[in-house]
Design a protein around this motif. Structure first.
Motif, short mmCIF file in Angstrom:
data_model
loop_
_atom_site.label_atom_id
_atom_site.label_comp_id
_atom_site.label_asym_id
_atom_site.label_seq_id
_atom_site.Cartn_x
_atom_site.Cartn_y
_atom_site.Cartn_z
N GLU A 15 89.24 53.98 44.08
CA GLU A 15 89.29 52.68 44.82
C GLU A 15 89.47 53.14 46.21
OE1 GLU A 15 91.58 50.06 42.61
OE2 GLU A 15 90.23 49.90 40.90
N ASP A 16 90.78 53.88 46.39
CA ASP A 16 91.37 53.99 47.84
C ASP A 16 90.27 54.89 48.68
OD1 ASP A 16 93.54 52.79 47.58
OD2 ASP A 16 94.86 54.62 47.65
N LEU A 17 89.52 55.91 48.02
CA LEU A 17 88.57 56.68 48.57
C LEU A 17 87.45 55.84 49.17
CD1 LEU A 17 87.65 59.58 49.51
CD2 LEU A 17 86.90 59.87 47.41
N SER A 18 87.01 54.88 48.46
CA SER A 18 85.95 53.91 48.81
C SER A 18 86.36 53.16 50.05
CB SER A 18 85.79 52.91 47.43
OG SER A 18 84.51 51.99 47.69
N GLU A 19 87.58 52.95 49.84
CA GLU A 19 88.05 52.02 51.24
C GLU A 19 88.11 52.89 52.39
OE1 GLU A 19 88.69 48.58 51.66
OE2 GLU A 19 87.66 48.49 49.86
N VAL A 20 88.42 54.09 52.14
CA VAL A 20 88.76 54.93 53.41
C VAL A 20 87.20 55.30 53.76
CG1 VAL A 20 88.93 57.52 53.97
CG2 VAL A 20 90.73 56.05 52.64
N LYS A 28 83.47 54.51 58.40
CA LYS A 28 82.26 54.10 58.87
C LYS A 28 82.22 52.89 59.78
CE LYS A 28 77.47 52.70 57.45
NZ LYS A 28 76.77 52.30 56.30
N LYS A 29 83.31 52.10 59.54
CA LYS A 29 83.78 50.95 60.76
C LYS A 29 84.17 51.63 62.14
CE LYS A 29 86.85 48.21 59.46
NZ LYS A 29 87.75 47.33 58.72
N ASN A 30 84.87 52.61 61.94
CA ASN A 30 85.65 53.20 62.98
C ASN A 30 84.74 54.37 63.52
OD1 ASN A 30 88.36 52.05 63.33
ND2 ASN A 30 88.36 52.52 61.00
N ASN A 31 83.24 54.45 63.15
CA ASN A 31 82.56 55.41 63.60
C ASN A 31 83.26 56.88 63.44
OD1 ASN A 31 80.11 56.29 64.46
ND2 ASN A 31 80.65 56.23 66.58
N LYS A 90 95.03 58.89 60.07
CA LYS A 90 95.38 58.94 58.34
C LYS A 90 94.03 58.78 57.69
CE LYS A 90 97.84 55.52 55.41
NZ LYS A 90 97.04 56.05 54.55
N LEU A 91 92.75 58.07 58.20
CA LEU A 91 91.63 57.94 57.52
C LEU A 91 91.05 59.35 57.33
CD1 LEU A 91 89.81 55.07 59.48
CD2 LEU A 91 90.60 55.16 56.87
N VAL A 92 91.15 60.17 58.26
CA VAL A 92 90.55 61.72 57.93
C VAL A 92 91.36 62.41 57.17
CG1 VAL A 92 90.20 63.92 59.09
CG2 VAL A 92 89.51 61.70 60.66
N LYS A 93 93.00 62.11 57.11
CA LYS A 93 93.64 62.83 56.16
C LYS A 93 93.50 62.31 54.63
CE LYS A 93 98.28 62.28 56.09
NZ LYS A 93 99.58 62.25 56.21
N ASP A 94 93.39 61.00 54.65
CA ASP A 94 93.13 60.33 53.38
C ASP A 94 91.55 61.00 52.62
OD1 ASP A 94 95.57 59.36 53.22
OD2 ASP A 94 94.86 57.43 53.77
N PHE A 95 90.77 60.96 53.47
CA PHE A 95 89.41 61.21 53.05
C PHE A 95 89.48 62.73 52.76
CE2 PHE A 95 85.21 62.93 53.89
CZ PHE A 95 84.22 61.90 53.22
N THR A 96 90.48 63.36 53.22
CA THR A 96 90.62 64.85 53.00
C THR A 96 91.47 65.03 51.62
OG1 THR A 96 90.26 65.48 55.28
CG2 THR A 96 91.25 67.20 53.55
N LEU A 97 92.48 64.50 51.46
CA LEU A 97 93.13 64.52 50.56
C LEU A 97 92.96 63.94 49.11
CD1 LEU A 97 96.69 63.78 52.19
CD2 LEU A 97 95.80 66.05 51.47
N LEU A 98 92.34 62.46 48.96
CA LEU A 98 91.75 61.84 47.79
C LEU A 98 91.11 62.91 46.74
CD1 LEU A 98 91.90 58.38 49.28
CD2 LEU A 98 93.34 59.20 47.49
N PRO A 99 89.99 63.49 47.50
CA PRO A 99 89.18 64.45 46.55
C PRO A 99 89.88 65.44 46.24
CG PRO A 99 87.96 63.70 48.68
CD PRO A 99 89.37 63.53 48.74
N LEU A 100 90.90 66.18 46.85
CA LEU A 100 91.72 66.95 46.31
C LEU A 100 92.43 66.51 45.00
CD1 LEU A 100 92.75 68.90 49.45
CD2 LEU A 100 91.12 69.51 47.94
#
Length: 127
Positions: A58-63, A68-71, A12-22
């Protein structure tokens, strides 16, 4: 695609990191279209776009913090004819995530409704 060894929250983190900039790209394109148009209530539409952008940022910042926390590290992100392909490392192992454009559009629309406090199930009634 099988995500062997990945926890659902990591995917989900990877997906959100990809979708939020889009999503941010879509919103900026909508703003530019709005600026070129002659809408009667463009101020209201600009406020809505601002609200959506603020929530997405805000969501992208949290993601980013959670990644980073999950390496989790994304080392390649490609747009293709079919969708987006993401290559990343999680706990030292390489992984790949592919998301089709149809799913991307649906996810972006869902997030937009959620950010505005609306239920996408009511979409047909709002038109």
């Amino acid at each position: 695609m099988l995500n062997i060894g990945l926890k659902p929250e990591e995917t989900k983190l990877v997906k959100d990191f990809t979708l939020l900039p889009l999503l941010l790209d879509v919103l900026e394109k909508n703003r530019q279209t709005l600026c070129r148009s002659d809408l009667k209530n463009s101020d209201l539409t600009n406020v809505i776009i601002d609200r959506l952008q603020k929530a997405a940022i805000e969501d992208l910042s949290e993601v980013r913090k959670d990644m980073k926390k999950n390496n989790l590290k994304i080392y390649e992100n490609r747009r293709t004819e079919l969708g987006v392909e993401v290559d990343f490392i999680c706990r030292g192992f390489q992984h790949k995530l592919s998301i089709l454009w149809g799913l991307i559009e649906a996810e972006i629309e869902q997030k937009s409704y959620t950010y505005l406090g609306l239920n996408i199930a009511d979409k047909g009634y709002l038109q």
